[in-house]
Scaffold this active site. Structure first.
Site, mmCIF file in Angstrom:
data_model
loop_
_atom_site.group_PDB
_atom_site.id
_atom_site.type_symbol
_atom_site.label_atom_id
_atom_site.label_comp_id
_atom_site.label_asym_id
_atom_site.label_seq_id
_atom_site.Cartn_x
_atom_site.Cartn_y
_atom_site.Cartn_z
ATOM 1 N N THR A 176 0.867 -1.211 -0.064
ATOM 2 C CA THR A 176 0.101 -0.101 -0.033
ATOM 3 C C THR A 176 0.790 1.315 0.145
ATOM 4 O OG1 THR A 176 -0.207 0.328 2.227
ATOM 5 C CG2 THR A 176 -1.674 -1.382 1.323
ATOM 6 N N ASP A 177 2.120 1.327 0.794
ATOM 7 C CA ASP A 177 3.020 2.263 0.367
ATOM 8 C C ASP A 177 3.202 2.692 -0.894
ATOM 9 O OD1 ASP A 177 3.503 3.231 2.907
ATOM 10 O OD2 ASP A 177 4.692 1.721 3.433
ATOM 11 N N VAL A 178 3.622 1.507 -1.481
ATOM 12 C CA VAL A 178 4.083 1.817 -2.936
ATOM 13 C C VAL A 178 2.600 2.164 -3.925
ATOM 14 C CG1 VAL A 178 4.613 0.439 -5.291
ATOM 15 C CG2 VAL A 178 5.940 0.041 -2.900
#
Length: 398
Positions: A176-178
């Site tokens: 989800t960071d990416v």
């Protein structure tokens, strides 16, 4: 040329992954990225920041060093103490000439420091101000700490990825960071196009939870518009809870092979030496294949286990079947498609070569220049602040 964003200045107040991934993309595309850092740089577990391996020391085992190096190429590092009046004034002056300001503090933090959008837009009305957070600028979770695995949990991603025994599983990377970084970079570019047309800047919000939900839209739209149950993997080999086999990773004699096309079942069966399974009433169409998923997978895998992955790949490539070997990270980095197309690049770091992953995009008219190494903490403070005093933020990073 040094990329399509040559001439764009990004003021980067980001840490960890979601924000740095986005600003690195902008830097890859040619923007001048000035990374504003705290006087004391710490890892997420509170240790002093480690960026480059000291010559002669053993190879690092901490992921945090790689996390910084992986997300901060093509940037200059400036140390400012935003708890001091001088530090805030310097940041405000940098913001006056910036095209994009990107931050991933909790909502409201930069506003309290005098670096909020409303205040900075007075002197720089064309500023694109991107705020990346865990859950967005409003709602009951606004002030909660946001982090990748928490967003995986809240979005349903962990449940969609659950094991056959029902245990929810986090994806094995900061996914989800990416996704948040990709969405934030795309939103920044959209806002820059709007500014080019109108001269108007604006504030942009992106968050981990929204990015995870957007990535799950195929699942959610199916679930919310039908009587479909929650997606269920049922077998460890299967890749998608709503798609019947063949769709997943199947064991061979020496590893695993990915197959992904229900249209090619007759061809796959021919290669495997099986009768055409589409003529079996258990596997004749999409719905019944899903109902009899385990039986079909067992039939296919029993044949796949009789030969090596390489042997099966040779046969399947010859028939143009959708197939790929399941590689380890080390094997992926050495795969001929990766090495022949320059997907891994080597740059000169402070103490020697550093291997990085190349930007995924290519441009014919504005080709990207070679990447620069991620900066040491505060490496460019004097250079940038001296240029600021002289009336600019300095020349190109290249």
């Amino acid at each position: 040329m040094s990329g399509p964003l040559d001439g764009v200045t990004v003021l980067d107040f980001t840490e960890r992954v979601q924000g740095p991934y986005a600003t690195q993309m902008l830097g890859d595309f040619g923007a001048e990225v000035i990374k504003v850092e705290r006087p004391s740089a710490l890892t997420p577990d509170g240790r002093a920041d480690e960026r480059y391996q000291t010559p002669g020391e053993p190879a690092p085992t901490s992921l945090y060093r790689a996390t910084f190096l992986a997300n901060n190429r093509n940037k200059r590092s400036v140390v400012l103490d935003l708890k001091s009046a001088d530090g805030v004034r310097a940041a405000q002056r940098l913001a006056r000439s910036a095209d994009v300001l990107y931050e991933n503090f909790r909502p409201g933090v930069l506003d309290r420091l005098g670096l909020g959008y409303d205040e900075l837009a007075v002197d720089n009305p064309g500023l694109v101000y991107v705020s990346a957070s865990g859950y967005g600028p409003d709602g009951p979770y606004r002030d909660r700490p946001g982090q990748d695995v928490l967003a995986q949990a809240l979005s349903g991603l962990g449940q969609a990825n659950r094991a056959p025994d029902g245990r929810p599983l986090p994806v094995g990377l900061s996914i989800t960071d990416v996704l948040g970084g990709l969405n934030g970079a795309a939103a920044a570019l959209a806002a820059l196009i709007h500014r080019q047309r109108t001269g108007e800047g604006q504030r942009v919000h992106v968050d981990l939870l929204g990015s995870a939900l957007a990535a799950l839209s195929e699942h959610l739209v199916h679930l919310l518009n039908s009587d479909a149950p929650e997606p269920e993997r049922r077998t460890a080999m299967h890749g998608h809870g709503y798609i019947p086999p063949p769709y997943g990773f199947y064991a061979t004699a020496d590893g695993y092979l990915a197959l992904s096309s229900g249209r090619q079942i007759p061809q796959i069966c021919e290669v495997l030496g099986l009768p055409d399974l589409t003529e079996d009433p258990r596997f004749a169409d999409f719905a019944v294949r899903d109902e009899h998923r385990e039986e079909m997978e067992q039939l296919m895998e029993s044949r796949l286990r009789t030969r090596s992955t390489a042997e099966w790949m040779e046969l399947m490539v010859a028939r143009d079947i959708y197939a790929a070997p399941v590689l380890t990270l080390d094997e992926a980095a050495r795969d001929p498609q990766v090495t022949s197309t320059g997907r891994i690049v080597t740059v000169e770091g402070r103490h020697g070569p550093v291997h990085l992953v190349a930007p995924p995009a290519r441009f014919s008219g504005t080709p990207l220049g070679p990447p620069t190494s991620p900066p040491a903490h505060g490496e460019h403070t004097e250079q940038v602040l001296s240029a600021l005093a002289a009336g600019s933020t300095g020349g190109s990073r290249r």
